[in-house]
Design a protein around this motif. Structure first.
Motif, PDB file in Angstrom:
ATOM      1  N   HIS A   1       0.825  -1.215   0.000  1.00  0.00           N
ATOM      2  CA  HIS A   1       0.000   0.000   0.000  1.00  0.00           C
ATOM      3  C   HIS A   1       0.855   1.260   0.000  1.00  0.00           C
ATOM      4  O   HIS A   1       0.553   2.232  -0.684  1.00  0.00           O
ATOM      5  N   ALA A   2       1.963   1.198   0.762  1.00  0.00           N
ATOM      6  CA  ALA A   2       2.849   2.359   0.823  1.00  0.00           C
ATOM      7  C   ALA A   2       3.417   2.636  -0.570  1.00  0.00           C
ATOM      8  O   ALA A   2       3.455   3.773  -1.021  1.00  0.00           O
ATOM      9  N   ALA A   3       3.825   1.546  -1.278  1.00  0.00           N
ATOM     10  CA  ALA A   3       4.404   1.708  -2.621  1.00  0.00           C
ATOM     11  C   ALA A   3       3.355   2.270  -3.572  1.00  0.00           C
ATOM     12  O   ALA A   3       3.628   3.164  -4.368  1.00  0.00           O
ATOM     13  N   LEU A   4       2.150   1.740  -3.472  1.00  0.00           N
ATOM     14  CA  LEU A   4       1.079   2.210  -4.349  1.00  0.00           C
ATOM     15  C   LEU A   4       0.783   3.687  -4.138  1.00  0.00           C
ATOM     16  O   LEU A   4       0.679   4.460  -5.089  1.00  0.00           O
ATOM     17  N   SER A   5       0.663   4.094  -2.877  1.00  0.00           N
ATOM     18  CA  SER A   5       0.289   5.480  -2.645  1.00  0.00           C
ATOM     19  C   SER A   5       1.464   6.406  -2.972  1.00  0.00           C
ATOM     20  O   SER A   5       1.271   7.547  -3.362  1.00  0.00           O
ATOM     21  N   ASP A   6       2.701   5.867  -2.860  1.00  0.00           N
ATOM     22  CA  ASP A   6       3.867   6.614  -3.323  1.00  0.00           C
ATOM     23  C   ASP A   6       3.754   6.896  -4.821  1.00  0.00           C
ATOM     24  O   ASP A   6       3.951   8.020  -5.277  1.00  0.00           O
ATOM     25  N   ASP A   7       3.448   5.826  -5.566  1.00  0.00           N
ATOM     26  CA  ASP A   7       3.279   5.951  -7.011  1.00  0.00           C
ATOM     27  C   ASP A   7       2.164   6.932  -7.334  1.00  0.00           C
ATOM     28  O   ASP A   7       2.314   7.790  -8.197  1.00  0.00           O
ATOM     29  N   ALA A   8       1.058   6.780  -6.647  1.00  0.00           N
ATOM     30  CA  ALA A   8      -0.091   7.647  -6.907  1.00  0.00           C
ATOM     31  C   ALA A   8       0.271   9.096  -6.600  1.00  0.00           C
ATOM     32  O   ALA A   8      -0.074  10.006  -7.358  1.00  0.00           O
ATOM     33  N   ALA A   9       1.018   9.293  -5.505  1.00  0.00           N
ATOM     34  CA  ALA A   9       1.413  10.657  -5.142  1.00  0.00           C
ATOM     35  C   ALA A   9       2.362  11.231  -6.193  1.00  0.00           C
ATOM     36  O   ALA A   9       2.243  12.395  -6.586  1.00  0.00           O
ATOM     37  N   GLN A  10       3.300  10.377  -6.667  1.00  0.00           N
ATOM     38  CA  GLN A  10       4.230  10.804  -7.719  1.00  0.00           C
ATOM     39  C   GLN A  10       3.470  11.207  -8.984  1.00  0.00           C
ATOM     40  O   GLN A  10       3.760  12.223  -9.604  1.00  0.00           O
ATOM     41  N   MET A  11       2.514  10.360  -9.345  1.00  0.00           N
ATOM     42  CA  MET A  11       1.743  10.630 -10.569  1.00  0.00           C
ATOM     43  C   MET A  11       0.974  11.927 -10.451  1.00  0.00           C
ATOM     44  O   MET A  11       0.941  12.725 -11.384  1.00  0.00           O
ATOM     45  N   ALA A  12       0.356  12.111  -9.308  1.00  0.00           N
ATOM     46  CA  ALA A  12      -0.432  13.328  -9.102  1.00  0.00           C
ATOM     47  C   ALA A  12       0.479  14.549  -9.155  1.00  0.00           C
ATOM     48  O   ALA A  12       0.122  15.585  -9.721  1.00  0.00           O
ATOM     49  N   LYS A  13       1.688  14.411  -8.597  1.00  0.00           N
ATOM     50  CA  LYS A  13       2.628  15.526  -8.571  1.00  0.00           C
ATOM     51  C   LYS A  13       3.084  15.880  -9.997  1.00  0.00           C
ATOM     52  O   LYS A  13       3.117  17.049 -10.382  1.00  0.00           O
ATOM     53  N   ARG A  14       3.400  14.832 -10.756  1.00  0.00           N
ATOM     54  CA  ARG A  14       3.825  15.081 -12.135  1.00  0.00           C
ATOM     55  C   ARG A  14       2.717  15.717 -12.943  1.00  0.00           C
ATOM     56  O   ARG A  14       2.945  16.621 -13.732  1.00  0.00           O
TER      57      ARG A  14
ATOM     58  N   ALA B   1       0.285  17.521 -11.882  1.00  0.00           N
ATOM     59  CA  ALA B   1       0.108  18.918 -11.459  1.00  0.00           C
ATOM     60  C   ALA B   1       1.190  19.796 -12.077  1.00  0.00           C
ATOM     61  O   ALA B   1       0.919  20.925 -12.509  1.00  0.00           O
ATOM     62  N   GLN B   2       2.428  19.256 -12.142  1.00  0.00           N
ATOM     63  CA  GLN B   2       3.535  20.016 -12.747  1.00  0.00           C
ATOM     64  C   GLN B   2       3.261  20.318 -14.215  1.00  0.00           C
ATOM     65  O   GLN B   2       3.454  21.437 -14.682  1.00  0.00           O
ATOM     66  N   VAL B   3       2.822  19.290 -14.931  1.00  0.00           N
ATOM     67  CA  VAL B   3       2.565  19.470 -16.365  1.00  0.00           C
ATOM     68  C   VAL B   3       1.441  20.476 -16.578  1.00  0.00           C
ATOM     69  O   VAL B   3       1.537  21.376 -17.420  1.00  0.00           O
ATOM     70  N   ARG B   4       0.390  20.338 -15.792  1.00  0.00           N
ATOM     71  CA  ARG B   4      -0.735  21.271 -15.934  1.00  0.00           C
ATOM     72  C   ARG B   4      -0.314  22.700 -15.635  1.00  0.00           C
ATOM     73  O   ARG B   4      -0.697  23.629 -16.346  1.00  0.00           O
TER      74      ARG B   4
ATOM     75  N   THR C   1      12.524  11.594 -11.728  1.00  0.00           N
ATOM     76  CA  THR C   1      11.203  11.426 -12.336  1.00  0.00           C
ATOM     77  C   THR C   1      11.062  12.306 -13.571  1.00  0.00           C
ATOM     78  O   THR C   1      10.289  13.258 -13.583  1.00  0.00           O
ATOM     79  N   PRO C   2      11.850  11.995 -14.612  1.00  0.00           N
ATOM     80  CA  PRO C   2      11.719  12.803 -15.823  1.00  0.00           C
ATOM     81  C   PRO C   2      10.326  12.668 -16.419  1.00  0.00           C
ATOM     82  O   PRO C   2       9.708  11.615 -16.308  1.00  0.00           O
ATOM     83  N   ILE C   3       9.835  13.722 -17.027  1.00  0.00           N
ATOM     84  CA  ILE C   3       8.537  13.687 -17.686  1.00  0.00           C
ATOM     85  C   ILE C   3       8.799  13.843 -19.176  1.00  0.00           C
ATOM     86  O   ILE C   3       9.213  14.906 -19.621  1.00  0.00           O
ATOM     87  N   ASP C   4       8.599  12.768 -19.935  1.00  0.00           N
ATOM     88  CA  ASP C   4       8.902  12.866 -21.362  1.00  0.00           C
ATOM     89  C   ASP C   4       7.717  13.461 -22.128  1.00  0.00           C
ATOM     90  O   ASP C   4       6.643  13.672 -21.571  1.00  0.00           O
ATOM     91  N   SER C   5       7.953  13.727 -23.422  1.00  0.00           N
ATOM     92  CA  SER C   5       6.937  14.461 -24.168  1.00  0.00           C
ATOM     93  C   SER C   5       5.677  13.631 -24.380  1.00  0.00           C
ATOM     94  O   SER C   5       4.569  14.175 -24.345  1.00  0.00           O
ATOM     95  N   ASN C   6       5.824  12.316 -24.572  1.00  0.00           N
ATOM     96  CA  ASN C   6       4.615  11.481 -24.690  1.00  0.00           C
ATOM     97  C   ASN C   6       3.728  11.627 -23.458  1.00  0.00           C
ATOM     98  O   ASN C   6       2.504  11.691 -23.566  1.00  0.00           O
ATOM     99  N   HIS C   7       4.384  11.662 -22.311  1.00  0.00           N
ATOM    100  CA  HIS C   7       3.688  11.780 -21.042  1.00  0.00           C
ATOM    101  C   HIS C   7       3.014  13.154 -20.925  1.00  0.00           C
ATOM    102  O   HIS C   7       1.854  13.270 -20.535  1.00  0.00           O
ATOM    103  N   MET C   8       3.737  14.200 -21.308  1.00  0.00           N
ATOM    104  CA  MET C   8       3.156  15.549 -21.292  1.00  0.00           C
ATOM    105  C   MET C   8       1.914  15.603 -22.173  1.00  0.00           C
ATOM    106  O   MET C   8       0.874  16.157 -21.792  1.00  0.00           O
ATOM    107  N   VAL C   9       2.037  15.043 -23.370  1.00  0.00           N
ATOM    108  CA  VAL C   9       0.933  15.074 -24.333  1.00  0.00           C
ATOM    109  C   VAL C   9      -0.254  14.298 -23.792  1.00  0.00           C
ATOM    110  O   VAL C   9      -1.406  14.752 -23.882  1.00  0.00           O
ATOM    111  N   ALA C  10      -0.002  13.140 -23.180  1.00  0.00           N
ATOM    112  CA  ALA C  10      -1.100  12.329 -22.634  1.00  0.00           C
ATOM    113  C   ALA C  10      -1.845  13.091 -21.537  1.00  0.00           C
ATOM    114  O   ALA C  10      -3.082  13.080 -21.488  1.00  0.00           O
ATOM    115  N   ILE C  11      -1.099  13.759 -20.684  1.00  0.00           N
ATOM    116  CA  ILE C  11      -1.736  14.529 -19.602  1.00  0.00           C
ATOM    117  C   ILE C  11      -2.531  15.698 -20.195  1.00  0.00           C
ATOM    118  O   ILE C  11      -3.677  15.951 -19.816  1.00  0.00           O
TER     119      ILE C  11
END
Ligand code: C2E
Ligand code: MG
Ligand code: MG
Ligand code: MG
Length: 287
Positions: A14-27, A29-32, A73-83
């Protein structure tokens, strides 16, 4: 040990999952924030004409601005475009890329065109062509100097609206290139009725083609299909001199890839163009 106790394993999981979820949410938010604050950055990759040995275009590729990218946690362009697509920000992303890129290309010789990627949820937008025209005009470049690159999956949704936009662009003398041809959703039937004037053969077809005869045949088949459609043929993802020779022998007229130049920031573009032309001259002498 403690890890082997089932209850602890579940807690760790659960800790790993919520870490991932927190990372995803952070990224996300950064892209937005980057898009909302008009801070999107652009890298440019030269495209070389294999006959003249000259750079004839540069492709704009979206990037996160320096400082926003955490090394882990690099954010590549595919990822930016998807967000951006998921959050309704894709047109904003495209305009930011387009405006900067058009201004960059306006400072280059007029023989050098601009290629911009346009994605699925953007191409069907009723304003996309008008916005491209407006942004091209404000940069002071001719719209015949620009081309958009689309992937075939982009045409799966709202085909009529997307097709109308492509037809309008082509009728005005702008270019439309099919990107990543030969990978993913390519449908030969569809290719024949799309208003395109260039095909970029996927780098994934080139990879291995110099080592494996079956891969080489597939690459050549993609090239000859493009030739029979009468469109410009571009090989992307060119990494080795052997790949360049193979592409040349298959009748490909343009190439892009790390062999010639990495994507670079606007400040390094002139140097990258010169270096790509010098590399091409050296490779031609060696061949
Ligand atoms: P693409 O349009 O097919 O762009 C080529 C990708 O391959 C780029 O990755 C480029 O950096 C990379 N590349 C170039 N030469 C080589 C090579 O020799 N070897 C290898 N392995 N890779 C090479 P990038 O910049 O990460 O972009 C990935 C994809 O994201 C693009 O693929 C495009 O589909 C999309 N994209 C990038 N910028 C934009 C944009 O502004 N708007 C939209 N809608 N999509 C974009
Ligand atoms: Mg592209
Ligand atoms: Mg591509
Ligand atoms: Mg390769």
């Amino acid at each position: 040990d403690a890890k082997s106790e089932p209850g602890n394993q579940i807690r760790l999981y659960h800790a790993a999952l919520s870490d991932d979820a927190a990372q995803m949410a952070k990224r996300e938010a950064q892209v937005r924030a980057v898009i909302r604050n008009n801070q999107v950055d652009v890298a440019y990759q030269p495209m070389l004409d294999l006959v003249s040995g000259r750079v004839v275009a540069v492709e704009a590729l979206v990037r996160m601005p320096a400082g926003t990218i955490h090394p882990d946690t690099p954010i590549d362009s595919n990822h930016m475009v998807a967000i951006a697509e998921a959050r309704g920000l894709i047109s904003q992303l495209r305009r930011q890329v387009f405006r900067q890129a058009a201004a960059t290309v306006a400072a280059l010789p007029s023989s050098i065109g601009l290629r911009v990627n346009v994605s699925v949820n953007d191409l069907k937008s009723p304003d996309v062509v008008d916005e491209i025209l407006a942004d091209t005009a404000s940069a002071g470049i001719d719209h015949q100097r620009i081309a958009i690159e689309i992937t075939e999956s982009a045409l799966m949704t709202d085909e009529a609206a997307s097709l109308a936009n492509l037809q309008r662009l082509v009728a005005m003398g702008s270019g439309v290139a099919m990107d990543d041809f030969g990978s993913g959703f390519s449908s030969l039937e569809r290719l024949g009725r799309l208003p395109i004037n260039a095909v970029k053969i996927s780098g994934s077809l080139l990879t291995g083609a110099t080592a494996n005869p079956v891969s080489a045949s597939i690459f050549r088949a993609a090239a000859s299909l493009g030739q029979s459609l009468g469109v410009l043929l571009v090989a992307e993802g060119m990494e080795t001199p052997a790949e360049l020779e193979l592409a040349r022998a298959a009748g490909i007229s343009r190439a892009q890839g790390f062999l010639l130049s990495q994507p670079v920031p606007a400040s390094g573009l002139r140097a990258a163009i010169n270096a790509a032309e010098a590399a091409a001259a050296t490779l031609a002498r060696a061949a």
